[in-house]
Design a protein around this motif. Structure first.
Motif, PDB file in Angstrom:
ATOM      1  N   ILE A   1     -21.793  -7.668   1.464  1.00  0.00           N
ATOM      2  CA  ILE A   1     -23.012  -7.132   2.356  1.00  0.00           C
ATOM      3  C   ILE A   1     -22.209  -7.310   3.907  1.00  0.00           C
TER       4      ILE A   1
ATOM      5  N   PRO B   1     -40.771 -10.658   9.834  1.00  0.00           N
ATOM      6  CA  PRO B   1     -40.713  -9.472   9.090  1.00  0.00           C
ATOM      7  C   PRO B   1     -41.710  -8.421   9.003  1.00  0.00           C
TER       8      PRO B   1
ATOM      9  N   SER C   1     -30.275  -1.413  13.015  1.00  0.00           N
ATOM     10  CA  SER C   1     -30.247  -0.898  11.394  1.00  0.00           C
ATOM     11  C   SER C   1     -30.063  -1.858  10.380  1.00  0.00           C
TER      12      SER C   1
ATOM     13  N   ILE D   1     -34.532  -3.729   7.873  1.00  0.00           N
ATOM     14  CA  ILE D   1     -35.042  -3.983   6.502  1.00  0.00           C
ATOM     15  C   ILE D   1     -34.334  -4.972   5.849  1.00  0.00           C
ATOM     16  N   GLU D   2     -33.057  -5.153   5.976  1.00  0.00           N
ATOM     17  CA  GLU D   2     -32.380  -6.053   5.149  1.00  0.00           C
ATOM     18  C   GLU D   2     -33.131  -7.440   5.990  1.00  0.00           C
TER      19      GLU D   2
ATOM     20  N   MET E   1     -36.940  -7.850   4.576  1.00  0.00           N
ATOM     21  CA  MET E   1     -37.005  -8.243   2.985  1.00  0.00           C
ATOM     22  C   MET E   1     -36.579  -9.320   2.763  1.00  0.00           C
ATOM     23  N   LYS E   2     -35.433  -9.780   3.508  1.00  0.00           N
ATOM     24  CA  LYS E   2     -35.054 -11.299   3.107  1.00  0.00           C
ATOM     25  C   LYS E   2     -36.098 -12.284   3.472  1.00  0.00           C
ATOM     26  N   LYS E   3     -36.587 -12.135   4.627  1.00  0.00           N
ATOM     27  CA  LYS E   3     -37.522 -13.106   5.070  1.00  0.00           C
ATOM     28  C   LYS E   3     -38.763 -12.916   3.988  1.00  0.00           C
ATOM     29  N   VAL E   4     -39.258 -11.510   3.598  1.00  0.00           N
ATOM     30  CA  VAL E   4     -40.427 -11.620   2.883  1.00  0.00           C
ATOM     31  C   VAL E   4     -40.235 -12.350   1.540  1.00  0.00           C
ATOM     32  N   ILE E   5     -39.063 -12.106   1.131  1.00  0.00           N
ATOM     33  CA  ILE E   5     -38.821 -12.953  -0.462  1.00  0.00           C
ATOM     34  C   ILE E   5     -38.604 -14.207  -0.236  1.00  0.00           C
TER      35      ILE E   5
ATOM     36  N   LEU F   1     -40.476  -4.358   9.247  1.00  0.00           N
ATOM     37  CA  LEU F   1     -40.585  -3.741   8.034  1.00  0.00           C
ATOM     38  C   LEU F   1     -41.663  -2.583   8.138  1.00  0.00           C
TER      39      LEU F   1
ATOM     40  N   VAL G   1     -36.279 -15.749   1.986  1.00  0.00           N
ATOM     41  CA  VAL G   1     -34.891 -16.337   2.480  1.00  0.00           C
ATOM     42  C   VAL G   1     -35.332 -17.151   3.798  1.00  0.00           C
TER      43      VAL G   1
END
Lengths: 803, 228
Positions: free
Chosen positions: A8, A408, A314, A317-318, A321-325, A412, A327
């Protein structure tokens, strides 16, 4: 996970080409400059450390202060060394002297090869027990035990003997004595405060002093090095030196002389005293260059921080999303710092390539033989890794914490806003970058102006078109009058004189006793031993009395010229009052016949002082003192006149190598450190402007990209280029103005201090501040204009549709 | 599975204080499919964020899988999220720099699952979502429906007990929307609890219960007969 993060990271690097290029390129330039300056600084700091006992070796320095006039001498009289050893055997392990007859050149002949050698010394027999050199042939313990023994360097051996083994072969010194080669050493490390090609046994020099070394405690031509016994420190011996002076120095001088020790490893960067063997470096310049290199790296790091946070939209989202899942923040910090490290190490690789390519040019500029091979040593390899790591860490930490602190929910949902704090932080960083850049522009311009001033300042004599011919120990001195007359027969030669040092560069001090000074109080005044026509040759102005006159037979024996400062110093009032005053010298009773206008007898680092121009009558004295013939010619560097002088020289001194130089070149050599500093700082400043400009380019690009929709709306409702340009300009222009406001006073203070270190200096010129301000504003406006035009040229409707 | 008691969320700015949720209480059992409906600004998303452990309530208690989490720190909530909750968003929120495969794989990486196991699991889900042929594509190369399938695949990859979907069909046409709703329905049938925020009555039909919010309060809870 690491592979994924690497993936990444690289995809992000390639996705954001502008910022990645600026980051890698900027950091590579920053790191390359840093590495180059590191190589330079390490080299400067490593002087004389290669000697095994470097930490216990000191040089003896004497300060002679005769009511404000005198010298701080790197050398000492002949008897000092052996007497110190006898006096303090419990403190001194070894003491050695080196001596070169105070001769700038020595004639060396081997067969039909003859050269004027500048690096020939005589040393005590234990020289190689104090200083460590790599012997190829011979034994360091005994190489200088015998009279007429000499140790030479490998290069010297090749120069005179080719591939033959030089051991046991002889070289002829000054057409007077033969020296036998008893040792050959490898090349002297460039990190030595003095280099030598020939080191002859001190006992060989006795020949020139009727069989024994001088016993005087006045003449101080010996650089004296002391190796202290283990457990003895500098101050312990120094505390004994006042007593030593009282006990051994002459009554006339003992009250005015103070001895101290100078650590061997401090000499190169910290010692700027009289009679240095070679010009030394300057620790201040090491600091200045280090600071500029650090600034450059900091500016590149700031670019990284700014562009990382500016382009972070930019990556929302990355991150979201990482926070949401699930991380955690530290994992994100780790990831972003990791990405910064990748960029940093990528930049490090590029920087090493840049360094390798630029080292040959840098070495010429620095007069060094630096190479990247230093980093093959495990310690320095570790340092290099640490530089890359710290650069990455410093670059990445702020963006990492900034990016990982995104909420997040907000990002998001597309409610991404860098927040006022980030925008302020980014602006603060831009101000820091431009403050540094503007400060360096001002400093570099001032440094160049000062350098120009040093080179062109009126010194009180005419330095142009003076040819200096080296005649140390040359029989031409004995036929000088005839030689001079033949030269003067050439209409392109205006004047000829003789002198014992390079005028405006160096001089000795000699003992005098002016009228009014008690019989037992000899004074040591700066003086040049000269010959007739000195005043004429150098265009010195006589303000009272007259010049030496060959027709006046008593002038050489009894005449003395002094400067205005001396008249003031001696409290004689008007210059005319000095005329006819008694001025005893070692040559006998003399009288002041003229007073000349003050001139700068040494570099403009020092103020002018009382000064004497002394003429010698005795032929032996002339032979000893007169080391240069100075010729004023018509027109600077006239080749025909030079070849005429050379042909006459060869006629008068057959077999002697002809060596001449121009006084202006010799004078400029005094400012070699300033020249180097100015060139380095110019180069680094240009790089800093490029890197800071690139950073600004990146920021403006992203600001415009983020405001694409706004641009489009403004354009569609009729805004033109001018309005858009003004809109964006005001975002940055006030930052640049603020940078100027900060940089100006800081630069003024620092430059003021730097200039104060010169006895003669320019006044700080407001024009350089204005130039820095205008150039920083123009650069900013140019970048903004460029990006504005690009944005306007894009189709506004397309952007609106896209939005 | 979920027990909310007097959940309150107040947002404060310099001058304005907004009560997004006002003492909301309800319970959701394992295996339920619950739709949360209401007009814009009624507090639906705020509630979903609290239920998804993305935010803490200002007051009240929230028990998730027997953990009282209303005052948990981010680390604790992140840990619970990682193992138990999958999210589906209206705008998909796929990472553009990662391929379909990598996007779906992402949660497993942070669960520290072995590489081979990850590959097997992702392939299994890709098949299940019928997007295996798109595994190497990047999100921007996919249609909206396909992107949302990938998002659902990512949400279910770690086999979470709960899936939270925020307007999952909001950016899709009806055909693709129906596909996604069928996927969620299938997941619910195999036992996954689903809480979905939606404006769409049609989507809400898939749920077994509808909670209606208005001005931060529950005004109505409808249990479907066949479910009760």
């Amino acid at each position: 996970m690491y592979l994924y993060q690497l993936k990444i990271a690289f995809r992000n690097i390639f996705k954001h080409k502008i910022s990645s290029t600026i980051n890698v390129f900027g950091l590579a330039i920053g790191l390359a400059s840093f590495i180059l300056i590191l190589l330079y600084v390490v080299d400067e700091l490593s002087y004389d450390r290669y000697h095994k006992n470097a930490d216990s070796i000191y040089r003896l320095v004497s300060i002679s202060d005769f009511e404000g006039v005198g010298e701080e001498s790197a050398s000492a009289p002949f008897p000092v060394a052996p007497t110190l050893m006898n006096e303090f055997p419990g403190m001194i392990e070894k003491v050695i002297r080196i001596f070169n007859f105070q001769a700038p050149r020595s004639l060396i002949k081997v067969g039909d090869k003859a050269y004027n050698e500048r690096n020939l010394f005589f040393a005590d027999s234990n020289f190689f027990q104090v200083f460590d050199y790599n012997f190829i042939y011979g034994d360091p313990q005994s190489a200088l035990n015998e009279s007429f023994a000499v140790v030479i360097t490998k290069q010297t051996a090749e120069k005179y003997f080719g591939q033959e083994n030089p051991m046991g072969k002889t070289i002829r010194y000054q057409d007077r004595i033969d020296l036998m080669v008893t040792g050959v050493v490898d090349q002297i490390p460039s990190t030595s405060h003095f280099t030598w090609d020939f080191m002859a046994s001190m006992s060989s020099a006795k020949t020139f002093f009727r069989g024994s070394l001088p016993k005087t405690w006045v003449w101080n031509p010996c650089w004296t090095y002391i190796q202290l016994k283990s457990g003895i420190n500098q101050s312990q011996l120094e505390s004994k030196l006042p007593e030593f002076v009282k006990k051994y120095y002459y009554d006339a001088t003992k009250e005015s002389i103070r001895l101290y020790l100078q650590a061997l490893t401090d000499i190169h960067l910290h010692s700027h005293i009289d009679y240095e063997i070679e010009p030394n470096g300057n620790i201040s310049y090491v600091y200045i260059l280090s600071a500029i290199a650090c600034f450059l790296l900091i500016i590149a790091i700031i670019n990284f921080m700014n562009l990382s946070t500016a382009t972070s939209s930019s990556r929302t989202i990355e991150i979201g999303m990482k926070k949401v899942i699930g991380v955690e923040k530290w994992q994100l910090v780790f990831q972003f710092v990791g990405e910064a490290l990748i960029i940093s190490f990528l930049a490090l690789i590029f920087s090493l390539i840049i360094v390798e390519i630029s080292l040959p040019y840098f070495n010429v500029l620095a007069n060094k033989q630096l190479s990247l091979s230093m980093f093959l040593e495990p310690f320095w390899a570790g340092v290099l890794f640490l530089i890359g790591f710290l650069t990455g860490l410093l670059s990445g930490l702020y963006p990492a914490f900034y990016l990982s602190s995104f909420q997040p929910l907000n990002v998001l949902k597309g409610h991404f806003d860098g927040g006022p704090r980030t925008i302020v932080a980014r602006k603060v960083l831009v101000v820091i970058q431009f403050t540094i850049s503007i400060g360096l522009i001002i400093s570099t311009l001032t440094a160049f102006d000062q350098l120009h001033f040093l080179r062109t300042a009126k010194l009180g004599f005419n330095k142009d078109a003076i040819v200096y011919i080296q005649v140390t120990g040359n029989p031409i001195v004995t036929k000088y009058e005839s030689f001079k007359n033949e030269l003067l027969a050439n209409p392109d030669i205006q004047a000829v004189t003789c002198v014992d040092d390079i005028f405006g560069v160096a001089h000795n001090t000699h003992e005098f006793r002016p009228e009014g000074v008690p019989e037992d109080k000899w004074q040591f005044y700066p003086a040049l031993v000269v010959d007739e026509d000195f005043v004429k040759t150098f265009d010195i102005q006589i303000v009272a009395g007259r010049d030496y006159n060959r027709n006046n037979k008593t002038d050489a024996a009894n005449g003395m010229l002094i400067n205005e400062a001396m008249v003031k110093y001696l409290g004689w009032g008007a210059n005319e009052n000095a005329l006819g005053k008694k001025f005893k010298s070692l040559s006998g009773d003399e009288r002041v016949i003229g007073v000349f206008k003050d001139f700068n007898a040494t570099s403009l680092h020092t103020t002018l002082s009382p000064f004497v121009l002394n003429i010698k009558e005795n032929e032996n004295e002339k032979y000893f003192f007169l080391k240069f013939i100075a010729v004023r010619i018509n027109g600077e560097k006239n080749a025909n006149t030079l070849s005429f002088i050379e042909s006459k020289f060869n006629q008068y001194a057959p077999g002697r190598p002809f060596e001449c130089s121009f006084l202006t070149d010799e004078l400029n050599k005094q400012y070699i450190e300033e020249t180097r500093l100015s060139r380095f700082s110019l180069g680094l400043t240009i790089l800093i402007i490029v890197v800071a400009g690139l950073g600004l380019f990146g920021l403006v690009s992203y600001m415009i990209a983020q405001r694409n929709r706004e641009i489009c709306i403004r354009l569609t409702i009729g805004a033109g280029m001018k309005e858009m340009f003004l809109l964006f300009s005001k975002e940055y222009l006030w930052l640049i103005l603020l940078s100027n406001l900060i940089a100006w006073p800081v630069s003024w203070l620092l430059l003021h201090r730097w200039l104060e270190s010169f006895a003669y200096h320019i006044n700080l010129d407001i024009i350089y501040f204005i130039v820095a301000a205008i150039s920083s504003i123009m650069l900013t406006l140019a970048i903004i204009l460029w990006r504005t035009i690009s944005a306007i040229r894009s189709n506004p409707l397309k952007a609106l549709r896209w939005e | 599975m979920i027990k909310a008691e007097k959940l309150t969320k107040i947002f404060r700015t310099d001058e304005v204080e907004t009560t997004a949720l006002n003492a909301v209480s309800f319970e959701i059992k394992k295996g339920e499919f619950v739709a949360i409906m209401g007009p814009s600004g009624c507090g639906k998303s705020t509630l979903l964020n609290i239920l998804g452990l993305l935010d803490n309530p200002s007051a009240g208690t929230y028990t998730f899988l027997d953990h009282e989490v209303s005052k948990s720190n981010e680390r604790h909530r992140a840990g619970l999220r990682k193992h138990n909750i999958g999210f589906v968003f209206q705008n998909f929120n796929l990472i553009d720099e990662l391929t379909v495969f990598e996007n779906i794989e992402l949660p497993l990486i942070y669960l520290k699952m072995a590489s081979r196991d990850r590959r097997e699991r992702v392939n299994e889900v890709l098949e299940q979502m019928q997007i295996a042929h798109r595994a190497k594509h990047f999100p921007l190369q996919l249609s909206g429906g396909q992107q949302q399938r990938v998002a659902v695949a990512r949400a279910v990859i770690a086999k979470p007990a709960l899936i939270l979907a925020d307007e999952p069909t909001g950016n899709l046409d009806s055909a693709h929307g129906e596909e996604v709703m069928n996927l969620l329905n299938d997941l619910n049938i195999i036992g996954t609890t689903i809480i979905m925020v939606t404006h769409s009555q049609r989507d809400a039909e898939y749920s077994r219960r509808v909670i209606r919010l208005f001005d931060g309060q529950i005004i109505n809870e409808n249990f479907k007969k066949n479910y009760i």
